[in-house]
Design an enzyme around this catalytic site. Structure first.
Site, PDB file in Angstrom:
ATOM      1  N   SER A   1      22.819  12.201  10.685  1.00 28.58           N
ATOM      2  CA  SER A   1      21.428  12.688  10.623  1.00 28.58           C
ATOM      3  C   SER A   1      20.535  11.638  11.275  1.00 28.58           C
ATOM      4  CB  SER A   1      21.000  12.897   9.176  1.00 28.58           C
ATOM      5  OG  SER A   1      21.708  13.974   8.626  1.00 28.58           O
TER       6      SER A   1
ATOM      7  N   LYS B   1      17.985  19.866  10.829  1.00 31.70           N
ATOM      8  CA  LYS B   1      18.223  19.001   9.667  1.00 31.70           C
ATOM      9  C   LYS B   1      16.914  18.402   9.161  1.00 31.70           C
ATOM     10  CE  LYS B   1      20.380  16.572   6.546  1.00 31.70           C
ATOM     11  NZ  LYS B   1      21.387  15.526   6.618  1.00 31.70           N
TER      12      LYS B   1
ATOM     13  N   LYS C   1      14.608   7.725   4.738  1.00 34.95           N
ATOM     14  CA  LYS C   1      15.026   7.545   6.140  1.00 34.95           C
ATOM     15  C   LYS C   1      14.832   8.861   6.906  1.00 34.95           C
ATOM     16  CE  LYS C   1      18.982   8.516   7.842  1.00 34.95           C
ATOM     17  NZ  LYS C   1      20.400   8.743   8.106  1.00 34.95           N
TER      18      LYS C   1
END
Lengths: 287, 287
Positions: free
Chosen positions: A95, A169, A237
């Site tokens: 990701s 995502k 993150k």
């Protein structure tokens, strides 16, 4: 069909096991070599570098922690790019910032190597069950060709060109963050009004307020336990990547911004290792 | 068992029809009398006041627009309180400020009349299908006794004392508002990144980002159609009740606050009659 696998972390290890059981797995690589023991015991080659792992493979899967790790294992001195065959496909399931995926893709294409980005959702449980949601970005024919590999690990859906998997995502992580905040605010009000949290859950779960986040995380709130699951620091993150991407695309996301600020503060206050549903606890502290 | 029904609006009319078909319906009242034609044609008494409707009933259901309407039909000059029998139960299914429900309950109890608050979620579709989520506040034995009536219209869940049904509904409306905003921000980012919205939906719906709001409202975003459904102006009313209640309880709900501000602005800008999923359109305008 030879699939090499790079990155045997919490997600990667069970994913690679599925490929092994399907008879597709060729070589594996992991920075911490001991994580590869399962495959060593079964006679597979455990490579010393990503470059070694990629040599001779038709598909090379990478799933590592962040953008710079992906750049390292693909483009670095011992990276995949130096040995991957022309016509082979690199599938990055990490990701990361989707703009970096696009740059990596261009570099690989120059050498006749295909690239798709295919990050996942569903957590460790989904990885173990082989039921991950896989968001795939790439050229139509490359994605189609890689589907047989991806289907071993979950359900791939093609959402657009290279980088689109990453954007999907990010969109996913926006939604999860807001769903957890939704639950936090609703259950905070309910608690102050002396409602029974479990009964509240039963009352609302089948209506328009129902969500998978509610189903999976309400027990954390009821029990006050925030064992991860998915850590605040990792969601932070992701939200940092969301806001970087939003900034690059000139998109204004007011509430995502706020929740990123909450998670940053949680991280600073030592809550980074808790499950992200601890947004509820953070809100309790702010009362 | 005699159930009188007060308030034959979009929700009330199909709910009363279920009670009629179950053989429970006794008398009906609605401010606009023509809305009661269905029952008149079937030989039921259409009362001229709430007071008339309540006389002789074991259960009196009220479902009207807002707190002052509830006060009017129950406590007003021609209100239910003046004729309801000792031991009868008033079930208010409106969505109002729960503190007002508590006050009404005390007034009724003085006269030996029971009260429960039982607001619903599930919309017109849920009302027609007899599948509403019903959030019930009241004393254990009163709620238990009323369940056979409520089950004709949906699934009742007892969440606490009088007022708790209303608080559960407010919690529900917080969650729905944030879920719609979640979808708005995620799909705004995705649109700018050139993702296909329908494919994105398919990619994320089964993961932690999945929600009933997403399933039911994503087509509005894809098609750009915001026929209600549930109007912004009504959701704004609910969020105003949320923030009033939060204020009374001393609860801080930062994101709910923000979204109430968005809906207030939408209302001012003439978007009040659109479906609440038009939060997406509002966000588009802010880009």
């Amino acid at each position: 069909m030879n699939v090499s696998f790079i990155g045997l972390g919490i997600m990667g290890l069970p994913m690679a096991k599925h490929l092994y059981r399907a008879g597709y797995l060729y070589k594996v690589y992991n920075r911490t070599r001991a994580k590869a023991d399962y495959f060593l015991e079964r006679g597979l080659e455990v490579s010393h570098t990503p470059k070694e792992a990629a040599a001779g493979a038709n598909y090379i899967i990478t799933i590592v922690s962040n953008s710079s790790d992906v750049e390292e294992v693909i483009l670095g001195r011992n990276g995949v790019i130096h040995s991957a065959s022309r016509g082979s496909t690199i599938i990055d399931m990490s990701s990361i910032n989707p703009e970096i995926s696009k740059q990596i893709s261009l570099r690989l294409n120059e050498k006749g190597i295909q690239f798709i980005d295919a990050p996942v959702s569903g957590g460790e449980q989904g990885a173990i069950a082989g039921k991950l949601a896989i968001m795939v970005g790439g050229r139509e024919e490359v994605v189609k060709d890689a589907e047989k590999v991806l289907k071993v690990m979950g359900s791939p859906v093609h959402v657009g060109a290279v980088g689109s998997g990453g954007y999907a995502k990010l969109a996913n992580q926006i939604m999860v963050a807001l769903h957890l905040q939704a639950m936090s605010e609703a259950f905070t009000l309910a608690k102050k009004a002396n409602l029974d949290a479990e009964q509240l859950y039963l009352a609302i779960r089948n209506g328009l307020a129902g969500s998978h986040a509610l189903d999976q995380k309400v027990s954390n709130i009821v029990e006050g336990e925030y064992e991860p699951g998915f850590k605040v620091s990792l969601h932070l993150k992701d939200l940092n990547n969301v806001l970087d991407a939003a900034n690059e695309l000139g998109v204004h996301l007011p509430i995502t911004n706020e929740i990123q600020r909450f998670m940053k503060e949680m991280h600073r206050e030592g809550m980074g290792e808790l499950d992200h549903s601890s947004l509820y606890t953070y809100l309790q502290k702010k009362q």
